[in-house]
Design an enzyme around this catalytic site. Structure first.
Site, PDB file in Angstrom:
ATOM      1  N   LYS A   1      19.877  50.714  10.082  1.00 53.90           N
ATOM      2  CA  LYS A   1      18.454  50.960   9.781  1.00 53.90           C
ATOM      3  C   LYS A   1      17.800  49.802   9.037  1.00 53.90           C
ATOM      4  O   LYS A   1      18.460  48.934   8.488  1.00 53.90           O
ATOM      5  CB  LYS A   1      18.309  52.296   9.050  1.00 53.90           C
ATOM      6  CG  LYS A   1      18.452  53.452  10.055  1.00 53.90           C
ATOM      7  CD  LYS A   1      18.139  54.802   9.494  1.00 53.90           C
ATOM      8  CE  LYS A   1      18.187  55.821  10.648  1.00 53.90           C
ATOM      9  NZ  LYS A   1      18.202  57.204  10.191  1.00 53.90           N
TER      10      LYS A   1
ATOM     11  N   ARG B   1      26.527  59.335  10.498  1.00 53.74           N
ATOM     12  CA  ARG B   1      26.120  59.163  11.902  1.00 53.74           C
ATOM     13  C   ARG B   1      25.955  57.677  12.171  1.00 53.74           C
ATOM     14  O   ARG B   1      25.088  57.034  11.587  1.00 53.74           O
ATOM     15  CB  ARG B   1      24.795  59.914  12.102  1.00 53.74           C
ATOM     16  CG  ARG B   1      24.205  59.815  13.494  1.00 53.74           C
ATOM     17  CD  ARG B   1      22.834  60.501  13.519  1.00 53.74           C
ATOM     18  NE  ARG B   1      22.220  60.414  14.833  1.00 53.74           N
ATOM     19  CZ  ARG B   1      21.579  59.347  15.294  1.00 53.74           C
ATOM     20  NH1 ARG B   1      21.444  58.271  14.542  1.00 53.74           N
ATOM     21  NH2 ARG B   1      21.056  59.358  16.501  1.00 53.74           N
TER      22      ARG B   1
HETATM   23  N1  PMM Z   1      18.137  58.924  12.671  1.00 55.88           N
HETATM   24  C1  PMM Z   1      17.879  58.615  13.954  1.00 55.88           C
HETATM   25  C2  PMM Z   1      18.120  59.543  14.971  1.00 55.88           C
HETATM   26  N2  PMM Z   1      18.662  60.751  14.690  1.00 55.88           N
HETATM   27  N3  PMM Z   1      19.512  62.281  13.109  1.00 55.88           N
HETATM   28  C3  PMM Z   1      19.781  62.593  11.842  1.00 55.88           C
HETATM   29  N4  PMM Z   1      20.319  63.784  11.553  1.00 55.88           N
HETATM   30  N5  PMM Z   1      19.510  61.745  10.822  1.00 55.88           N
HETATM   31  C4  PMM Z   1      18.947  60.527  11.025  1.00 55.88           C
HETATM   32  O1  PMM Z   1      18.678  59.800  10.048  1.00 55.88           O
HETATM   33  C5  PMM Z   1      18.666  60.142  12.372  1.00 55.88           C
HETATM   34  C6  PMM Z   1      18.953  61.067  13.399  1.00 55.88           C
HETATM   35  C7  PMM Z   1      17.297  57.280  14.283  1.00 55.88           C
HETATM   36  O2  PMM Z   1      18.281  56.350  14.578  1.00 55.88           O
HETATM   37  P1  PMM Z   1      18.716  55.924  16.087  1.00 55.88           P
HETATM   38  O3  PMM Z   1      17.452  55.678  16.883  1.00 55.88           O
HETATM   39  O4  PMM Z   1      19.522  54.717  15.929  1.00 55.88           O
HETATM   40  O5  PMM Z   1      19.521  57.022  16.695  1.00 55.88           O
END
Ligand code: PMM
Length: 265
Positions: free
Chosen positions: A204, A244
Site C-alpha cells: 500500500k 492479507r
Molecule cells: N484492501 C484492498 C482490497 N481488499 N480487504 C480487506 N479486508 N482489507 C483491506 O485493506 C483490503 C481488502 C485493496 O488492496 P488490493 O487492491 O491490492 O487488493
C-alpha cells in the site's frame, strides 16, 4: 491470506491474473508458498477507481472461486455485493470479505447472516472515488475503533452471529500514510473489540511513502513486498489473526519468525 485480484486495474497487480485459468493457477501458487486461505476479488478498490458492474464482477469471481475450492483451497471472496457473496459461497467460498463492512449493499448483511459464514468488517468511510477526501481524523485510532464498534453492532443487529465477525482497520481506505502508520503502531488496541484481526498492508501507499528517500519517488507497488513482510511480522506480534498479502513467501517466513520469537519469550 493470499490475494488473487481478477481485475484489469488493481493498483499493484491489475491485469496479471485476469483470466480464470491464470487466476486459479496463481491462487494455487500462493497456497504452495504458504497461504492458508486465498482471497478472490473482482473489483479494484484503489483510490479513485470506479465501480465494476455486477454481472462483470460475477463473471470474474465465481469461476475462480469454484476452481480453487474444487482444488481444496480455503477461499474467501472480496466483494461489496450481496449477490456476488451469495454466488461465491455457493461456489465454495467460506468467508466473505466486504471492505465496506456491509455499508455498500443493504442486502449484504442478511445474505451473510443466511450463509452463516465468517464476515470481515473493515473500517470504511465511502467508495473509492471519494475516499481520499474523507481521510480527516482528530484521533485516528480512537475514531477507527469507535466506527468499527458501531459497524459490528449494526452487523450483529442484522443477524450475523458475533462470533463470525473478523475486524480490519482498512489501511489506505480514507487514510493517509500517517494515519496508516498510527494504526499499525496501535494494532494491539484493536483487540478491545474482542474479535480476530485481519491486517491488509500489502504494497500500500503508506509503505511507498516510508520507502521513498528524501526527494525520491516511492518505489512501485511490486517492489514493496519486503516492507509488506515487515508489517506482517509486526501484525503477527501484535496478535493478528491473518495478514492479507500479494506475495506470500516472505510474509509466511515473517510470521513464522514472529511466532518463534513469541514462543521463546
Ligand atoms: N484492501 C484492498 C482490497 N481488499 N480487504 C480487506 N479486508 N482489507 C483491506 O485493506 C483490503 C481488502 C485493496 O488492496 P488490493 O487492491 O491490492 O487488493
Amino acid at each position: 491470506m493470499g490475494v488473487v485480484n481478477v481485475t484489469p486495474d488493481s493498483f499493484s497487480d491489475g491485469g496479471r491474473w485476469f483470466d480464470t485459468t491464470t487466476a486459479v493457477k496463481h491462487g494455487l501458487h500462493l497456497v504452495a508458498e504458504g497461504a492458508d486461505l486465498v482471497d478472490v476479488g473482482g473489483e479494484s478498490t484503489r483510490p479513485g477507481a470506479s465501480r465494476v458492474d455486477e454481472a462483470e464482477e460475477l463473471r470474474r469471481v465465481v469461476p475462480v472461486v469454484r476452481g480453487l475450492a474444487s482444488e481444496g483451497v480455503t477461499v474467501s471472496v472480496d466483494t461489496m455485493r450481496a449477490r456476488v457473496a451469495e454466488q461465491a459461497v455457493a461456489a465454495g467460498a467460506v468467508l466473505v470479505n466486504d471492505v465496506s463492512g456491509g455499508l455498500a449493499d443493504p442486502d449484504m448483511i442478511p445474505a451473510v447472516a443466511a450463509a452463516e459464514v465468517p464476515f470481515v468488517v473493515m473500517h470504511w468511510r465511502g467508495f473509492s472515488e471519494s475516499m481520499n477526501s474523507r481521510a480527516v481524523y482528530g484521533d485516528v485510532v480512537a475514531e477507527v475503533l469507535d466506527e468499527l464498534r458501531q459497524r459490528m453492532d449494526a452487523v450483529v443487529a442484522g443477524g450475523v452471529a458475533p462470533e463470525r465477525i473478523v475486524i480490519d482497520p482498512g489501511l489506505g481506505f480514507a487514510k493517509d500514510a500517517a494515519h496508516d502508520l498510527s494504526l499499525v503502531a496501535h494494532l494491539a488496541g484493536l483487540h478491545t473489540l474482542g474479535r480476530p484481526l485481519l491486517v491488509a498492508a500489502s504494497r500500500k501507499r503508506f509503505l511507498g511513502h516510508v520507502l521513498a528517500g528524501p526527494g525520491s519517488a516511492p518505489p512501485p507497488a511490486r517492489e514493496r513486498d519486503a516492507a509488506t513482510a515487515a508489517v506482517s511480522a509486526l501484525s503477527a506480534s501484535a496478535g493478528a489473526w491473518a495478514v492479507r498479502v500479494h506475495e506470500v513467501r516472505a510474509t509466511a517466513d515473517a510470521v513464522r519468525v514472529a511466532r518463534a520469537v513469541e514462543g521463546a519469550a
